[in-house]
Design a protein around this motif. Structure first.
Motif, short mmCIF file in Angstrom:
data_model
loop_
_atom_site.label_atom_id
_atom_site.label_comp_id
_atom_site.label_asym_id
_atom_site.label_seq_id
_atom_site.Cartn_x
_atom_site.Cartn_y
_atom_site.Cartn_z
N MET A 151 -3.95 -4.12 -2.55
CA MET A 151 -4.67 -2.77 -3.15
C MET A 151 -5.26 -3.30 -4.54
O MET A 151 -4.57 -4.13 -5.10
CB MET A 151 -3.86 -1.71 -3.07
CG MET A 151 -3.02 -1.12 -2.03
SD MET A 151 -4.49 -0.95 -0.56
CE MET A 151 -4.95 0.73 -1.09
N ALA A 191 0.92 -1.21 0.18
CA ALA A 191 -0.09 0.14 -0.06
C ALA A 191 0.91 1.06 -0.01
O ALA A 191 0.62 2.23 -0.48
CB ALA A 191 -0.99 -0.06 1.30
N SER A 200 -6.68 -1.75 -8.11
CA SER A 200 -6.56 -0.50 -8.66
C SER A 200 -7.18 -0.84 -10.09
O SER A 200 -7.13 -1.82 -10.87
CB SER A 200 -5.06 0.16 -8.93
OG SER A 200 -5.19 1.25 -9.64
N LEU A 243 -0.40 5.10 0.61
CA LEU A 243 -1.84 4.81 0.66
C LEU A 243 -2.38 4.43 2.00
O LEU A 243 -3.47 4.24 2.21
CB LEU A 243 -2.29 4.02 -0.56
CG LEU A 243 -2.07 4.31 -1.98
CD1 LEU A 243 -2.57 3.55 -2.93
CD2 LEU A 243 -2.90 6.01 -2.07
N LYS A 244 -1.54 3.78 2.72
CA LYS A 244 -1.90 3.00 3.98
C LYS A 244 -2.26 3.96 4.95
O LYS A 244 -3.35 3.68 5.83
CB LYS A 244 -0.62 2.37 4.69
CG LYS A 244 0.58 2.90 5.18
CD LYS A 244 1.57 2.16 5.91
CE LYS A 244 2.62 3.06 6.47
NZ LYS A 244 3.75 2.03 7.03
N PRO A 302 -8.56 -0.42 -1.07
CA PRO A 302 -7.79 -1.71 -0.53
C PRO A 302 -8.69 -2.82 -0.58
O PRO A 302 -9.91 -2.81 -0.86
CB PRO A 302 -7.96 -1.30 0.97
CG PRO A 302 -8.05 0.08 1.17
CD PRO A 302 -8.74 0.52 -0.17
N TYR A 303 -8.16 -4.11 -0.82
CA TYR A 303 -8.75 -5.42 -1.25
C TYR A 303 -9.75 -5.65 -0.20
O TYR A 303 -10.80 -6.31 -0.13
CB TYR A 303 -7.68 -6.45 -1.53
CG TYR A 303 -8.33 -7.76 -1.46
CD1 TYR A 303 -9.04 -8.43 -2.44
CD2 TYR A 303 -7.93 -8.82 -0.33
CE1 TYR A 303 -9.39 -9.39 -2.42
CE2 TYR A 303 -8.54 -9.87 -0.25
CZ TYR A 303 -9.13 -10.37 -1.54
OH TYR A 303 -9.86 -11.51 -1.53
N PHE A 312 -6.00 5.52 3.80
CA PHE A 312 -7.21 4.13 3.85
C PHE A 312 -7.08 3.70 5.39
O PHE A 312 -8.05 2.96 5.62
CB PHE A 312 -6.98 3.16 2.96
CG PHE A 312 -7.39 3.63 1.45
CD1 PHE A 312 -8.71 3.76 1.29
CD2 PHE A 312 -6.26 3.81 0.55
CE1 PHE A 312 -9.00 4.13 -0.13
CE2 PHE A 312 -6.83 4.19 -0.68
CZ PHE A 312 -8.25 4.33 -1.05
N THR A 369 -8.04 3.57 -6.84
CA THR A 369 -7.50 2.62 -5.99
C THR A 369 -8.24 2.47 -4.79
O THR A 369 -8.61 3.25 -4.32
CB THR A 369 -6.02 3.16 -5.78
OG1 THR A 369 -5.35 3.05 -7.13
CG2 THR A 369 -5.26 1.71 -5.15
#
Length: 511
Positions: free
Chosen positions: A159, A144, A161, A147-148, A181-182, A151, A179
């Motif tokens: 992630m 991530a 996207s 981005l961690k 998170p999974y 999110f 994008t």
């Protein structure tokens, strides 16, 4: 430029699921829609969606952007980075970046685009722009990164996207990357656990003449880490790295606490038997995830007992639980006591983790370098048991000096943030007690690593557990030490990881 063939989204989704795991219907829609993502998010969440602009500026198109937008390199494009957020909860739902060639915009459209916090879909609708969305690619990535924080997820969570272009009059009006998170937008509750790793500096007393044995000193590290995901299932399934070890831990916890089935994924891990406590962290992460999933309020010590960890050193269990600099008090020793002979944790099943007698925060400015050469793994299994049987008890005078080194120099150095004294203590510890045994059994390269890293500027260097990982401590200027370590490992291969202490234990979140 010839038109790109339409992306077969069903095939791409199938490919993604083979790589990252099952996708929920909402995730599939977010990846494959050719309509407004903002509207879709409002339907899914039942709340209005607002936009927060993080970056907006005019830049010159580089080769990649100019090719994507079919403009000349150097043409002015508007670069925008935004978050789409739930306006009620404030949760970030989507992170998006876009590039827009300014020469293709009417003045009013350009004015709205350059204003902050207006969704693209809203602008297109307002100006009645007839356009289409061409999906270019969908993908997953495992880190991530920055981005961690956006999110509020863990750094090694996957992630999802997608890249697409908005086409108007046959030409790209925008290129956009979205994008998320999974583990968001799942259709089943999921628990995610991120562990630290640990340096095991030394066992304190394998003489055993004072009625106690073992004891340990160690440091909790932010990286490398292990990330485990779990959701309820009809039976136990485990996938990912070290799945067999994770499955064994899961079965032990399920039996101990009478828990139901689960689907477990080891999303990120690191090498086992290299001196960083990966076995303990993996087992504890699986146990914690299962207990959280089923609402079982088990402590770290209870989980450790269930998975058979902490029977000699308690550093790994305490690192998972609390983090920081740790000293544990070992076990009672003698006939009828917790331990009656000298054994490693792997052969001490049924022995409870020892009490933690000190846990202290380490200065955030301290930096740890981990040199991990590609040589045979540290002693484990029968070989480790044989080492304990052959070399214990260790000389009492060395244990006495080791305990004094820890009490009089190392602990005060942590509390007073005295890096030089801490490093001096680390260096001396390598020459005493059971740590001297561990160092003496290593490949000659290990001593060279410690010596060269010290010569390159490390205030201290030592062997973690049975190795082969060597750690070095500094507060700045790691480049020369990294270079020195890589030079020593040149013929065998290896890697150097630069990390920081973690003053907290494992982290858990529900998704």
């Amino acid at each position: 430029m010839p038109e790109q063939a339409p992306l077969k989204i069903d095939e791409e989704i199938e490919r993604l699921e083979e790589t990252v795991g099952r996708l929920s219907p909402v995730q599939k829609m977010l990846l494959g829609t050719d309509g407004s993502v903002t509207c879709l998010l409002e339907v899914v969440t039942g709340s209005p969606v607002e936009l927060e602009t993080l970056v907006q500026k005019v830049v010159a198109a580089d080769e990649l952007v100019s090719s994507e937008l079919e403009v000349e390199p150097g043409d002015e494009v508007n670069y925008r980075v935004v978050k789409l957020k739930n306006s009620v909860s404030g949760e970030t739902l989507i992170h998006a970046t876009s590039f827009t060639p300014l020469k293709r915009l009417e003045d009013r459209f350009r004015t709205d685009l350059m204003r902050a916090d207006i969704p693209i879909g809203t602008i297109l609708k307002k100006h009645r722009i007839e356009s289409r969305r061409d999906l270019l690619r969908v993908r997953a990535f495992s880190d991530a990164g920055e981005l961690k924080g956006i999110f509020n997820v863990f750094g090694k969570e996957p992630m999802l996207s997608r890249d697409y272009k908005i086409i108007r009059h046959g030409l790209p009006l925008m290129s956009i990357t979205e994008t998320f998170p999974y583990n968001n937008f799942q259709d089943k509750r999921r628990v995610v656990v991120e562990t630290p790793s640990r340096i095991h500096m030394t066992l304190t007393d394998l003489a055993g003449d004072r009625g106690r044995v073992d004891g340990g000193v160690g440091v909790t590290l932010d990286d490398p880490c292990i990330v485990v995901e779990a959701e309820r299932g009809e039976e136990l399934t485990v996938r990912g790295e070290n799945a067999d070890r994770a499955r064994a831990a899961a079965k032990a916890v399920m039996d101990r606490f009478d828990l139901g089935g689960a689907e477990i994924t080891v999303r990120h891990s690191y090498k086992q038997h290299v001196g960083l406590g990966g076995g303990t962290q993996l087992a504890m992460a699986v146990g914690k995830a299962l207990c959280e999933l089923y609402g079982m309020p088990a402590s770290a010590r209870e989980i450790a007992s269930a998975v058979g960890r902490g029977g000699t050193s308690g550093i790994g269990v305490a690192a998972f639980d609390r983090g920081g600099f740790i000293v544990d008090g070992g076990h009672s020793f003698g006939p009828g006591k917790e331990k009656e002979d000298y054994r490693p944790s792997s052969a001490s099943v049924g022995v409870a983790p020892p009490p933690v007698i000190l846990q202290a925060d380490l200065p955030e400015s301290w930096c740890f370098l981990l040199a991990m050469p590609d040589i045979p793994k540290g002693a484990h299994g029968k070989r480790e048991l044989d080492v304990f049987g052959t070399f214990c008890p260790v000389p009492r005078d060395e244990v006495a000096e080791l305990c004094r080194e820890i009490l009089v120099r190392m602990i005060p150095a942590v509390l007073e943030e005295d890096l030089e004294s801490f490093g001096t203590a680390v260096n001396r510890v390598q020459e005493l007690g059971f740590k001297k045994v561990e160092v003496g059994l290593q490949h000659p390269l290990i001593r060279s690593l410690m010596e060269e890293m010290r010569s390159a500027g490390a205030v201290g260097a030592g062997l973690s557990s049975f190795g082969p990982t060597v750690y070095a401590i500094v507060d700045s200027g790691t480049r020369d030490i990294q270079a020195a370590a890589m030079e020593v490992m040149r013929d065998v291969g290896g890697e150097v990881v630069v990390t920081r202490p973690r003053n907290s234990g494992a982290r858990t979140r529900s998704a």
